[in-house]
Design an enzyme around this catalytic site. Structure first.
Site, PDB file in Angstrom:
ATOM      1  N   GLU A   1       0.875  -1.331   0.016  1.00  0.00           N
ATOM      2  CA  GLU A   1      -0.044   0.005   0.095  1.00  0.00           C
ATOM      3  C   GLU A   1       0.750   1.282  -0.042  1.00  0.00           C
ATOM      4  O   GLU A   1       0.664   2.050   0.804  1.00  0.00           O
ATOM      5  CB  GLU A   1      -0.837   0.004   1.255  1.00  0.00           C
TER       6      GLU A   1
ATOM      7  N   GLU B   1      -5.945  -8.528   0.906  1.00  0.00           N
ATOM      8  CA  GLU B   1      -6.417  -8.289   2.052  1.00  0.00           C
ATOM      9  C   GLU B   1      -8.106  -7.930   1.721  1.00  0.00           C
ATOM     10  O   GLU B   1      -8.297  -7.196   0.697  1.00  0.00           O
ATOM     11  CB  GLU B   1      -6.018  -7.113   2.755  1.00  0.00           C
TER      12      GLU B   1
ATOM     13  N   PHE C   1      -9.653  -7.595  13.780  1.00  0.00           N
ATOM     14  CA  PHE C   1      -9.883  -8.088  12.396  1.00  0.00           C
ATOM     15  C   PHE C   1      -9.768  -9.676  12.440  1.00  0.00           C
ATOM     16  O   PHE C   1      -9.993 -10.124  11.385  1.00  0.00           O
ATOM     17  CB  PHE C   1      -8.907  -7.521  11.528  1.00  0.00           C
TER      18      PHE C   1
HETATM   19  C1  FCB Z   1      -4.581  -2.204   5.502  1.00  0.00           C
HETATM   20  C2  FCB Z   1      -3.139  -2.386   5.949  1.00  0.00           C
HETATM   21  C3  FCB Z   1      -3.079  -3.697   7.040  1.00  0.00           C
HETATM   22  C4  FCB Z   1      -4.276  -3.572   8.019  1.00  0.00           C
HETATM   23  C5  FCB Z   1      -5.576  -3.376   7.336  1.00  0.00           C
HETATM   24  C6  FCB Z   1      -6.778  -3.196   8.278  1.00  0.00           C
HETATM   25  O1  FCB Z   1      -4.545  -0.955   5.060  1.00  0.00           O
HETATM   26  O2  FCB Z   1      -2.403  -2.983   4.949  1.00  0.00           O
HETATM   27  O3  FCB Z   1      -1.961  -3.650   7.539  1.00  0.00           O
HETATM   28  O4  FCB Z   1      -4.073  -2.468   8.843  1.00  0.00           O
HETATM   29  O5  FCB Z   1      -5.302  -2.178   6.450  1.00  0.00           O
END
Ligand code: FCB
Length: 471
Positions: free
Chosen positions: A156, A371, A434
Site C-alpha cells: 500500500e 486483504e 480483524f
Molecule cells: C490495510 C493494511 C493492514 C491493516 C488493514 C486493516 O490498509 O495493509 O496492515 O491495517 O488495512
C-alpha cells in the site's frame, strides 16, 4: 553499500498464508450461495498478517528500532548488522508453513522500516531509499527465495504515503495545513515524492529478481495497493468525473506506472509540476514490472467533486491533491453497514465493480485480493465476539461478489482474509479486531472464532453450500 548492516527483522514483512484445496465441480450460478466450487481448482485461499502488527518483541533477539517503535514508544537508537536471529525466525516460519502444506506469500515492506533510515534520509522522501530497499529485497530473495515463490514488494504505497506525508498520522508524521498540523512537511508534494521513490524502488528490485533470481527460483512478484470502490454521489456528469478522478488519484496512481510506465493522465493534468517525472530509463524499468496486481479491498465510498460542488466540507476525506473527496452517506442514507475502522462500510457489490474496472484498465494482469476483512464497530473485551456471524456474512457476500466479477472475466487468482488473528491496528491500536482468531491481550491465548471454522470448512468443502443473506 551503506546498509551493510540492515537488520533483517527490522524492515518489514508481511505474510499471506495460503491454503489450497482441489475440487472438480461445476461453477454455481445462484447468487445467494457461495461455495468453494465456484472458484477454479487452482484458486488460492489464505489469511494475511504483517510483522509489526503481530510479532511484538520489539527489542529482543538483536532486533533494533524501526520507525513504528519510535513513533509508538520513546526515541532511542541501536543499530546492527544483518541479524542472524531475524533470518532464523523467518526461516522457521517459512519451513513450518511448508511443512503444514501452506504456501507463503511474502510482502517485503509493510509500513515499518529501520529508524536509522528515517534519521539518515528522511525515509522515503529520499531517492537513497531506492538502493536501501533493493539491498534489503535482494537479501530476502537470496535467503528465502529457494522456498518463497510469491513476492509482494511493497504494501500500500498509496495508503502509507497519504498517512505519513499528507495527514501526518503515521511516522514520520509530516504534513501541512489544511490537511494536518505537523511540525514540518508539505501535504501537497511529499506524498507524491515518497510514492515516486517507492515505485522506482519496486521496479529496481523486480529487475534484480527477474535477472538474477526468477530464472532459477521461478517465483512471481507483484505489489499491493489499497483500492476502495467509488460510486457517484449525484447523478450528473461532474459526479462521474469525480469517480474517475478518485480512482486515478488513489489506485491508477500506483498501477499505471507499474504497467504502462507513467502516472495516469488525470494526475498529470491536475498536478502539473507537483507530480514527479520518471526519466526515460525509469519508464522502461517500470513498464510491466509486476507479474500480478495485489489489492487490499475494504470499503466503498461516494466520490465527491471538490471543484464544482460544496460537498467537500472536510479535508479529512479529501484524496491527494484535494480534487476529490469521499462520503459514506447520500441523502442521509449510509452506503452500507458500519465497521470498526472509521469510514469503512460493508458494501459487497463494491468488490465486483472494482474488479470489473481493474480488468478493463489492466486486462492482461492477474489479480490477487491480498486483504479483505471485517472488524466489528464496537470493540468488546473478552469472548463475546467469538460467534462472529457478521464477519462470516461479510466474507460470504464479498466472495460471491468477487466470483461474479470472475465470471465476467476478472483474472482473480487468490483471496486472503485480513486477518489471521487480532493484531495491532496501527494508530487505532488494539481496539480493532480483524482476526479470524480472537487474541486475549493479557494472556496472548488465541481462540478460533466461528469465522475461522467457517473459512476452514469453506476451503475444504467444494460441494456443501453456505447460504447467505445480503446486507
Ligand atoms: C490495510 C493494511 C493492514 C491493516 C488493514 C486493516 O490498509 O495493509 O496492515 O491495517 O488495512
Amino acid at each position: 553499500m551503506l546498509l551493510q548492516k540492515t537488520l533483517l527483522s527490522f524492515f518489514f514483512f508481511s505474510l499471506l498464508l495460503l491454503v489450497q484445496s482441489k475440487h472438480n465441480h461445476e461453477v454455481e450460478e445462484e447468487e445467494e450461495v457461495v461455495t468453494r466450487s465456484m472458484f477454479p481448482d487452482d484458486f488460492i485461499f489464505g489469511v494475511a498478517t504483517s510483522a509489526y502488527q503481530i510479532e511484538g518483541a520489539y527489542l529482543e533477539d538483536g532486533k533494533s528500532l524501526n520507525n513504528w517503535d519510535v513513533f509508538t514508544h520513546h526515541p532511542g537508537g541501536r543499530f546492527g548488522e544483518i541479524n542472524p536471529s531475524g533470518l532464523m525466525f523467518y526461516n522457521n516460519i517459512i519451513d513450518n508453513l511448508l511443512l503444514k502444506g501452506i504456501e507463503p506469500f511474502v510482502t517485503i515492506h509493510h509500513f515499518d522500516l529501520p529508524q536509522e533510515l528515517e534519521d539518515r534520509y528522511g525515509g522515503w522522501l529520499s531517492p537513497h531509499m531506492q538502493e536501501e530497499y533493493v539491498y534489503f529485497a535482494k537479501l530476502c530473495f537470496e535467503k528465502f527465495g529457494d522456498r518463497v515463490k510469491n513476492w509482494m514488494t511493497i504494501n500500500e504505497p498509496n495508503v502509507f504515503t497519504q498517512f505519513a506525508y499528507m495527514r501526518g498520522t503515521f511516522p514520520p508524521r509530516r504534513c501541512s495545513l489544511p490537511f494536518g498540523n505537523c511540525s514540518a512537511g508539505n501535504s501537497d508534494v511529499e506524498p507524491l515524492i515518497a510514492a515516486h521513490n517507492m515505485l522506482i524502488a519496486h521496479a529496481k528490485a523486480v529487475k534484480l529478481y527477474r535477472n538474477h533470481f526468477q530464472p532459477k527460483q521461478g517465483g512471481i512478484v507483484g505489489l499491493t495497493a489499497n483500492a476502495f470502490h467509488y460510486e457517484p454521489y449525484t447523478n450528473d456528469e461532474f459526479s462521474y468525473q469525480a469517480v474517475e478522478r478518485s480512482y486515478a488519484f488513489n489506485v491508477d496512481w500506483i498501477f499505471d506506472p507499474l504497467i504502462y510506465g507513467n502516472y495516469p493522465a488525470l494526475m498529470r493534468k491536475y498536478l502539473g509540476k507537483d507530480l514527479p517525472k520518471f526519466s526515460k530509463e525509469e519508464v522502461e524499468l517500470l513498464k510491466g514490472s509486476i507479474d500480478f496486481i495485489g489489492i487490499n479491498h475494504y470499503s466503498t465510498f461516494y466520490a465527491l467533486d471538490c471543484f464544482n460542488s460544496n460537498d467537500c466540507t472536510s479535508t479529512e476525506n479529501r484524496a491527494i491533491g484535494g480534487y476529490t473527496g469521499r462520503a459514506i452517506a447520500r441523502n442521509g442514507i449510509p452506503i452500507g453497514d458500519e465497521m470498526g475502522v472509521f469510514g469503512f462500510r460493508i458494501v459487497p457489490y463494491g468488490m465486483e465493480k472494482l474488479l470489473n474496472r481493474l480488468s478493463l484498465r489492466y486486462p492482461n494482469t492477474s489479480i490477487y485480493i491480498t486483504e479483505n476483512g471485517y472488524c466489528p464497530p464496537n470493540y468488546q473485551e473478552g469472548t463475546e465476539l467469538l460467534q462472529d456471524f457478521t464477519r462470516i456474512k461479510f466474507h460470504q457476500t464479498y466472495l460471491a461478489s468477487m466470483s461474479k466479477a470472475m465470471r465476467k472475466g476478472a483474472k482473480v487468482k487468490g483471496y486472503f482474509v485480513w486477518s489471521f488473528m487480532d493484531n495491532f491496528e496501527w494508530i487505532q491500536g488494539y481496539n480493532i479486531t480483524f482476526g479470524l482468531y480472537y487474541v486475549d491481550r493479557n494472556t496472548m491465548k488465541r481462540t478460533p472464532r466461528l469465522s475461522a471454522k467457517w473459512f476452514k470448512d469453506f476451503i475444504a468443502n467444494g460441494e456443501k453450500s453456505s447460504t447467505i443473506s445480503t446486507f
